[in-house]
Design a protein around this motif. Structure first.
Motif, PDB file in Angstrom:
ATOM      1  N   MET A  91       0.758  -1.217  -0.028  1.00 46.93           N
ATOM      2  CA  MET A  91       0.228   0.045  -0.155  1.00 46.93           C
ATOM      3  C   MET A  91       0.971   1.404  -0.441  1.00 46.93           C
ATOM      4  O   MET A  91       0.602   2.367  -0.559  1.00 46.93           O
ATOM      5  N   GLY A  92       1.994   1.220   0.943  1.00 45.47           N
ATOM      6  CA  GLY A  92       2.785   2.497   0.575  1.00 45.47           C
ATOM      7  C   GLY A  92       3.767   2.606  -0.468  1.00 45.47           C
ATOM      8  O   GLY A  92       4.264   3.895  -0.603  1.00 45.47           O
ATOM      9  N   ALA A  93       4.009   1.309  -1.208  1.00 48.77           N
ATOM     10  CA  ALA A  93       4.375   1.095  -2.655  1.00 48.77           C
ATOM     11  C   ALA A  93       4.025   2.013  -3.519  1.00 48.77           C
ATOM     12  O   ALA A  93       3.647   2.810  -4.747  1.00 48.77           O
ATOM     13  N   LEU A  94       2.594   1.640  -3.643  1.00 50.49           N
ATOM     14  CA  LEU A  94       1.499   2.212  -4.423  1.00 50.49           C
ATOM     15  C   LEU A  94       0.869   3.693  -3.998  1.00 50.49           C
ATOM     16  O   LEU A  94       0.666   4.222  -5.036  1.00 50.49           O
ATOM     17  N   SER A  95       1.032   4.260  -3.438  1.00 51.49           N
ATOM     18  CA  SER A  95       0.604   5.052  -2.751  1.00 51.49           C
ATOM     19  C   SER A  95       1.709   6.131  -3.188  1.00 51.49           C
ATOM     20  O   SER A  95       0.838   7.323  -3.761  1.00 51.49           O
ATOM     21  N   ALA A  96       2.919   6.021  -3.005  1.00 53.84           N
ATOM     22  CA  ALA A  96       4.031   6.769  -3.649  1.00 53.84           C
ATOM     23  C   ALA A  96       3.980   7.151  -5.215  1.00 53.84           C
ATOM     24  O   ALA A  96       4.437   7.443  -5.547  1.00 53.84           O
ATOM     25  N   GLN A  97       3.407   6.208  -5.471  1.00 50.54           N
ATOM     26  CA  GLN A  97       3.561   5.867  -7.162  1.00 50.54           C
ATOM     27  C   GLN A  97       2.731   6.134  -7.718  1.00 50.54           C
ATOM     28  O   GLN A  97       3.023   6.663  -8.439  1.00 50.54           O
ATOM     29  N   TYR A  98       1.167   6.231  -7.308  1.00 50.89           N
ATOM     30  CA  TYR A  98       0.559   6.568  -8.266  1.00 50.89           C
ATOM     31  C   TYR A  98      -0.895   7.827  -6.889  1.00 50.89           C
ATOM     32  O   TYR A  98      -1.221   7.974  -7.659  1.00 50.89           O
ATOM     33  N   VAL A  99      -0.579   7.708  -5.886  1.00 47.25           N
ATOM     34  CA  VAL A  99      -1.030   9.130  -5.966  1.00 47.25           C
ATOM     35  C   VAL A  99      -0.133   9.989  -6.097  1.00 47.25           C
ATOM     36  O   VAL A  99       1.053  10.317  -5.217  1.00 47.25           O
TER      37      VAL A  99
END
Lengths: 279, 247
Positions: A203-211
């Motif tokens: 979730m952290g990695a994806l947040s950094a990528q997509y938010v």
């Protein structure tokens, strides 16, 4: 178990084969969310999935009718990790039909008792972790225009189908006592904490990528223009997106879980922010 | 082409949100997956997938806990991707088009699940008569018929009639609004991720979230790399803990 089923050339009355068990599972997999209603949730699907087994177990019309009514009750759980319940229910029905020493209340009790905990496990593992990782990988391909982006998500379908089928058969094999003990066993707790760690990390990695969120604001000090975004980036990159995720998490946890209201507020805040020039 | 796109989109939404196949429907309901057939029809698979991926990002973290869907990514996708392909708008604008439909779709699901109580009552009656075939119709056939009328007409009409309207609206909306909508597209994924953190519900593991976040921010690793490192880390922690318990 495998051998026993194979050797069963002559199918006895009231005995179930591996084929019946899997047929039942397929019915559940196909229908789990189709007739979902607020009143009964997955009740109709549960009953629908039991039909191939019940038809074989109960020859008398009134017995079959009783069993069908029993399984139309309220049922709501996660589709693939709740399947030990179904498997176990089949084994209890089999015992009831053949020995008659299982009560109606025992079957319903097991169903309602286990559907909550197993739903929690399934939501965390399937939807929280597996789904997000697989779709996340698909998006990185899709955003480059690769067809793989549209194909990779089916890995989730295949994986979860087999998880469900395996657990369904497991539930049938080990019966009612053991499913309870599995829930309390160490490995299931380890599995949940392991997937929770993986899930949160992703979730952290994806947040950094997509938010994404940044501000065009700036101010002047002694004639030189200083952009606020530059200051934020020098503290740590991605502070604004991180703030947004935790802000929403705080609201979910402490204020409201009405997704519609939260999404509309986000839309309103972004448009307003754009109008007054802070985003 | 608009007619075919509208037709396929309507049918796709009907079949997809009928929810046939527990984790099969979940996949065909994803914007990134449906982008492929839409791209083939429109003759531009690459653009279709890029649009699909952008819309997908908004819904990446969404979890339907207890079957309460936070947004309907299927409706968001079947409307925004075909319209983006016919009007030629860019992926970022397509996302802003998708968002309101994603919210509207939730009502569709609520209507469906309210009406379907009728089928449950019908099934009760069939069960009393041990009418197995009747229950089977209540489980699949009736919900499918209801779903067709609930889902096909609005999607078909929205795309068939809507492309022109969308084009005209996009021509007149002011810059701050389009910018505001693309900011929205960038922040909305945060809701999905926050929901997932909330569902996982293990506060003591929150540092892992921070770790994943800054691993990407500072080290610029890809999602695939994050998945590999994440799996190893989760396994290590689980095994080390077990070793400690066993001594």
């Amino acid at each position: 178990m495998e051998d026993m089923v194979k050797n069963e050339v002559v199918v006895e009355e009231g005995k179930l084969t591996k084929k019946d068990i899997n047929k039942s599972f397929n019915r559940w997999y196909i229908s789990a969310e189709v007739p979902n209603s607020y009143e009964r949730m997955q009740g109709v699907s549960f009953c629908y999935s039991m039909i191939p087994c019940l038809k074989k177990l109960y020859n008398k019309k009134e017995d079959l009718s009783k069993a069908l009514v029993r399984h139309l009750n309220f049922f709501n759980s996660q589709g693939t990790w709740s399947t030990p319940i179904h498997g176990m229910t089949i084994s209890m029905e089999e015992e009831m039909a053949n020995e008659g020493n299982v009560s109606d209340a025992a079957i319903t009790g097991i169903k309602t008792g286990l559907m909550g905990p197993l739903a929690g496990i399934g939501d965390t593992i399937d939807w929280g972790t597996l789904k997000t990782i697989i779709y996340g990988i698909a998006v990185t391909f899709g955003s480059k225009g690769s067809v793989l982006g549209a194909i990779i998500p089916f890995a989730f379908t295949i994986l979860t189908y087999f998880i469900g089928r395996t657990l369904w058969n497991l539930g049938y094999k080990i019966g009612k006592e053991s499913v309870k003990s599995i829930l309390e066993a160490g490995w299931i707790k380890e599995l949940i904490s392991g997937t929770s760690i993986l899930g949160l990390f992703m979730m952290g990695a994806l947040s950094a990528q997509y938010v994404t969120l940044s501000t065009p604001l700036s101010f002047k000090v002694a004639g030189t223009k200083i952009a606020i975004q530059t200051i934020l980036d020098s503290i740590a990159p991605g502070i604004l997106p991180l703030f947004v995720v935790f802000g929403i998490y705080y609201i979910l946890k402490n204020k409201t879980q009405k997704y519609g209201i939260i999404s509309l507020s986000i839309v309103a805040a972004c448009i307003l922010g754009s109008l007054i020039g802070i985003f | 082409m608009v007619f075919v796109l509208a037709l396929v989109a309507g049918l796709w939404y009907w079949i997809g949100q009928s929810k046939l196949g527990y984790t099969f429907h979940a996949v065909i309901c994803q914007p990134i997956v449906m982008a492929l057939p839409f791209g083939i029809i429109a003759g531009d698979v690459t653009t279709a997938l890029m649009i699909g991926a952008s819309v997908e990002m908004v819904y990446l973290g969404m979890v339907a806990a207890g079957a309460n869907i936070p947004a309907d990514e299927c409706l968001a996708g079947v409307i925004s991707i075909p319209i983006a392909l016919t009007t030629g708008i860019d992926p970022a604008t397509a996302v802003t088009l998708a968002v309101p439909f994603g919210l509207l779709g939730v009502f569709q699901d609520q209507i469906r699940r309210t009406i379907q109580a009728v089928f449950a009552h019908k099934a009760d009656k069939y069960a009393m008569e041990a009418d197995v075939k009747g229950i089977e119709r209540c489980a699949i056939l009736y919900p499918m018929i209801l779903g067709f009328f609930l889902r096909f007409p609005p999607v078909f009409a929205a795309i068939y009639l809507g492309s022109d309207v969308v084009q005209k609206i996009l021509n007149v909306i002011p810059e701050w609004l389009t910018h505001g909508l693309s900011v929205t597209g960038g922040t909305l994924p945060a809701l999905g991720f926050a929901i997932t953190i909330f569902i996982i519900g293990k506060n003591i593991y929150l540092p892992f979230f921070i770790l994943g976040f800054f691993a990407v921010q500072y080290l610029k690793i890809s999602v695939m790399a994050a998945a590999i490192f994440g799996v190893c880390m989760a396994l290590l922690i689980t095994f080390l803990r077990r070793e400690k318990v066993q001594g």
